[in-house]
Design a protein around this motif. Structure first.
Motif, PDB file in Angstrom:
ATOM      1  N   THR A   1      -0.832  -3.934   0.907  1.00 18.57           N
ATOM      2  CA  THR A   1      -0.748  -4.856   2.036  1.00 18.57           C
ATOM      3  C   THR A   1      -0.519  -4.087   3.331  1.00 18.57           C
ATOM      4  OG1 THR A   1       0.241  -6.440   0.520  1.00 18.57           O
ATOM      5  CG2 THR A   1       0.369  -6.957   2.866  1.00 18.57           C
ATOM      6  N   LEU A   2       0.357  -3.091   3.272  1.00 22.79           N
ATOM      7  CA  LEU A   2       0.637  -2.283   4.462  1.00 22.79           C
ATOM      8  C   LEU A   2      -0.645  -1.603   4.955  1.00 22.79           C
ATOM      9  CD1 LEU A   2       2.623  -0.927   6.482  1.00 22.79           C
ATOM     10  CD2 LEU A   2       2.829   0.926   4.819  1.00 22.79           C
ATOM     11  N   ILE A   3      -1.413  -1.004   4.005  1.00 27.15           N
ATOM     12  CA  ILE A   3      -2.643  -0.297   4.376  1.00 27.15           C
ATOM     13  C   ILE A   3      -3.641  -1.270   5.003  1.00 27.15           C
ATOM     14  CG2 ILE A   3      -4.644   0.921   3.429  1.00 27.15           C
ATOM     15  CD1 ILE A   3      -2.693   2.193   1.384  1.00 27.15           C
ATOM     16  N   LEU A   4      -3.815  -2.448   4.355  1.00 27.92           N
ATOM     17  CA  LEU A   4      -4.738  -3.443   4.904  1.00 27.92           C
ATOM     18  C   LEU A   4      -4.258  -3.942   6.258  1.00 27.92           C
ATOM     19  CD1 LEU A   4      -5.668  -5.554   1.746  1.00 27.92           C
ATOM     20  CD2 LEU A   4      -7.101  -3.936   2.971  1.00 27.92           C
ATOM     21  N   PHE A   5      -2.933  -4.091   6.393  1.00 29.90           N
ATOM     22  CA  PHE A   5      -2.374  -4.574   7.658  1.00 29.90           C
ATOM     23  C   PHE A   5      -2.667  -3.581   8.788  1.00 29.90           C
ATOM     24  CE2 PHE A   5       1.153  -4.888  10.722  1.00 29.90           C
ATOM     25  CZ  PHE A   5       0.927  -6.190  11.168  1.00 29.90           C
ATOM     26  N   CYS A   6      -2.493  -2.287   8.484  1.00 28.73           N
ATOM     27  CA  CYS A   6      -2.784  -1.269   9.495  1.00 28.73           C
ATOM     28  C   CYS A   6      -4.247  -1.335   9.926  1.00 28.73           C
ATOM     29  CB  CYS A   6      -2.472   0.136   8.961  1.00 28.73           C
ATOM     30  SG  CYS A   6      -0.713   0.453   8.795  1.00 28.73           S
ATOM     31  N   GLN A   7      -5.137  -1.522   8.942  1.00 35.28           N
ATOM     32  CA  GLN A   7      -6.556  -1.634   9.266  1.00 35.28           C
ATOM     33  C   GLN A   7      -6.814  -2.864  10.131  1.00 35.28           C
ATOM     34  OE1 GLN A   7      -9.183  -1.847   5.886  1.00 35.28           O
ATOM     35  NE2 GLN A   7     -11.002  -2.023   7.164  1.00 35.28           N
ATOM     36  N   MET A  44      -1.030   3.662  10.841  1.00 32.29           N
ATOM     37  CA  MET A  44      -0.431   4.068   9.569  1.00 32.29           C
ATOM     38  C   MET A  44       0.484   5.292   9.753  1.00 32.29           C
ATOM     39  SD  MET A  44      -0.607   3.157   6.315  1.00 32.29           S
ATOM     40  CE  MET A  44       0.184   3.857   4.889  1.00 32.29           C
ATOM     41  N   LEU A  45       0.064   6.239  10.565  1.00 33.69           N
ATOM     42  CA  LEU A  45       0.905   7.412  10.856  1.00 33.69           C
ATOM     43  C   LEU A  45       2.238   6.967  11.439  1.00 33.69           C
ATOM     44  CD1 LEU A  45      -1.552  10.039  12.440  1.00 33.69           C
ATOM     45  CD2 LEU A  45      -0.257  10.285  10.320  1.00 33.69           C
ATOM     46  N   ALA A  46       2.172   6.038  12.389  1.00 32.69           N
ATOM     47  CA  ALA A  46       3.392   5.522  13.000  1.00 32.69           C
ATOM     48  C   ALA A  46       4.246   4.815  11.948  1.00 32.69           C
ATOM     49  CB  ALA A  46       3.039   4.565  14.144  1.00 32.69           C
ATOM     50  N   ALA A  47       3.587   4.026  11.078  1.00 34.17           N
ATOM     51  CA  ALA A  47       4.325   3.291  10.047  1.00 34.17           C
ATOM     52  C   ALA A  47       5.036   4.246   9.093  1.00 34.17           C
ATOM     53  CB  ALA A  47       3.361   2.388   9.269  1.00 34.17           C
ATOM     54  N   LEU A  48       4.388   5.365   8.771  1.00 36.48           N
ATOM     55  CA  LEU A  48       5.015   6.343   7.876  1.00 36.48           C
ATOM     56  C   LEU A  48       6.221   6.992   8.548  1.00 36.48           C
ATOM     57  CD1 LEU A  48       1.786   7.958   6.400  1.00 36.48           C
ATOM     58  CD2 LEU A  48       3.474   6.625   5.125  1.00 36.48           C
ATOM     59  N   GLY A  49       6.129   7.204   9.851  1.00 38.95           N
ATOM     60  CA  GLY A  49       7.272   7.736  10.602  1.00 38.95           C
ATOM     61  C   GLY A  49       8.452   6.783  10.553  1.00 38.95           C
ATOM     62  N   VAL A  50       8.154   5.492  10.761  1.00 40.34           N
ATOM     63  CA  VAL A  50       9.215   4.471  10.702  1.00 40.34           C
ATOM     64  C   VAL A  50       9.823   4.426   9.298  1.00 40.34           C
ATOM     65  CG1 VAL A  50       9.666   1.986  10.832  1.00 40.34           C
ATOM     66  CG2 VAL A  50       8.195   3.082  12.527  1.00 40.34           C
TER      67      VAL A  50
END
Lengths: 133, 240
Positions: free
Chosen positions: A6-12, A36-42
């Motif tokens: 869901t996270l990956i699809l949401f980023c897209q 996604m890069l930003a999400a991984l940082g968070v």
């Protein structure tokens, strides 16, 4: 796993909304990659307090990337519809691809080696020096 | 009575299930052959699978749109896979930071070279402008390259083929070429093949050396970003 997907699809989705909303000539998934890069940082910030948070994301991503070549096949079969272009310009395109790939490989490797010799005269290589982390 | 198998075929050939199965099956077969030949770059699994499926479609007189109804489920995953490229990039952020300057220089120079050289050579050989747009992003990973072509009014299917050929050409060329140039830095070798030949080059780099593979993956992701940003500008400059 579903949460990671869901996270990956949401980023897209965010990427597509930005690209199409602003009319940018950049593919939505590329902007999604930045999101996604930003999400991984968070995620890593949150992990300091909850170590198990978002651990599945890596495995899900690797699952998607493990068979990346499978994903090109449907588009590749589309060449069936383009045989006219390929018979007419096939040789010209093939020459362009071979020569251009050759030049690109040489130019890129030389640029990398040249700049890394200029900047890394003291600390050589990328392998052995990870002890500090 | 004898109509039964035919009716069954009519039904199956129109459902997504059959062509989805054929797509996965062709990939499994091609991947096994590639494995059996010790991943010889000439036995590229994508090219073999494409030829295999094209033969099946041709033999059964099935049109591409009908095939794509089934294959689109696989095709859809290209978008999420592009997003997922952020994961290895993020994991390797420390390596990226440590080699930041050489990577940025090689990235910008290599990215521009890949676009301009391909377009100029093809133009010299008389390829019309409309096809040049589909050729320009040939070094970029397929999902992004197809997205770029589509946004610029080119032909994504043609781009997909040119991208794959570029991948195969680069992965065949890279090892002998780098050895001939006397390059011993695995980071530089990997980075150049990832930039010039995206995922297929990256897969090749991982077979040779894991550090080369890591840098190839980074180069592929960064080049997708840079080309997506630069290509509209460069095309306007060199095609006007």
């Amino acid at each position: 796993m579903i949460a990671s997907l869901t996270l990956i699809l949401f980023c897209q989705l965010v990427g597509e909304v930005i690209a199409r909303g602003l009319g940018w000539p950049i593919p939505g998934p590329v902007l999604g990659m930045i999101v996604m890069l930003a999400a991984l940082g968070v995620r890593d910030r949150i992990r300091k307090y909850r170590p198990a948070f978002g651990r599945q994301v890596d495995a899900t991503g690797q699952g998607l990337l493990a068979h990346l070549s499978l994903l090109f096949i449907p588009a590749g079969v589309g060449v069936m519809q383009r045989l006219d272009i390929l018979t007419e310009y096939g040789w010209a395109l093939l020459v362009a691809l071979v020569v251009s790939t050759f030049i690109t490989l040489v130019v890129t490797v030389l640029a990398f080696v040249f700049v890394s010799r200029l900047t890394e005269t003291s600390a050589r290589g990328g392998e052995g020096s990870s002890a500090r982390e | 009575m004898s109509d039964q198998p035919f009716a069954l075929w009519v039904y199956l050939s129109q459902t997504p299930l059959l062509w989805l199965t054929v797509t996965l099956g062709a990939y499994v077969v091609a991947d096994r052959i590639s494995h059996a030949t010790k991943r010889n770059p000439l036995c590229n699994p994508v090219l073999m699978a494409v030829v295999l499926i094209a033969l099946v479609l041709w033999g059964t007189a099935t049109s591409y749109p009908v095939y794509f109804e089934g294959a689109k489920f696989v095709h859809f995953l290209l978008g999420p896979a592009t997003v997922a490229l952020a994961i290895p990039l993020y994991e390797n952020r420390r390596i990226v930071m440590r080699a930041l300057l050489p990577m940025l220089m090689a990235l910008v120079i290599g990215s521009v070279t890949a676009i301009v050289s391909a377009v100029w050579i093809a133009q010299l050989l008389g390829v019309p402008r409309q096809i040049l747009v589909s050729l320009a992003p040939k070094s970029v990973t397929a999902p992004v390259a197809m997205g770029i072509t589509e946004t610029l009014g080119g032909d994504p299917a043609l781009t997909a083929i040119l991208v794959m050929l570029t991948g195969v050409i680069g992965s065949i060329m890279v090892t002998p070429l780098m050895n001939a140039l006397g390059m011993t830095d695995w980071r530089a070798r990997g980075f150049s093949v990832g930039l010039a030949s995206h995922g297929i080059g990256t897969a090749r780099a991982f077979q040779v050396h894991s550090l080369a593979g890591t840098f190839a993956g980074i180069a592929m992701a960064l080049n997708a970003l840079v080309t997506a940003l630069l290509l509209p500008v460069i095309l306007r400059l060199i095609l006007s």
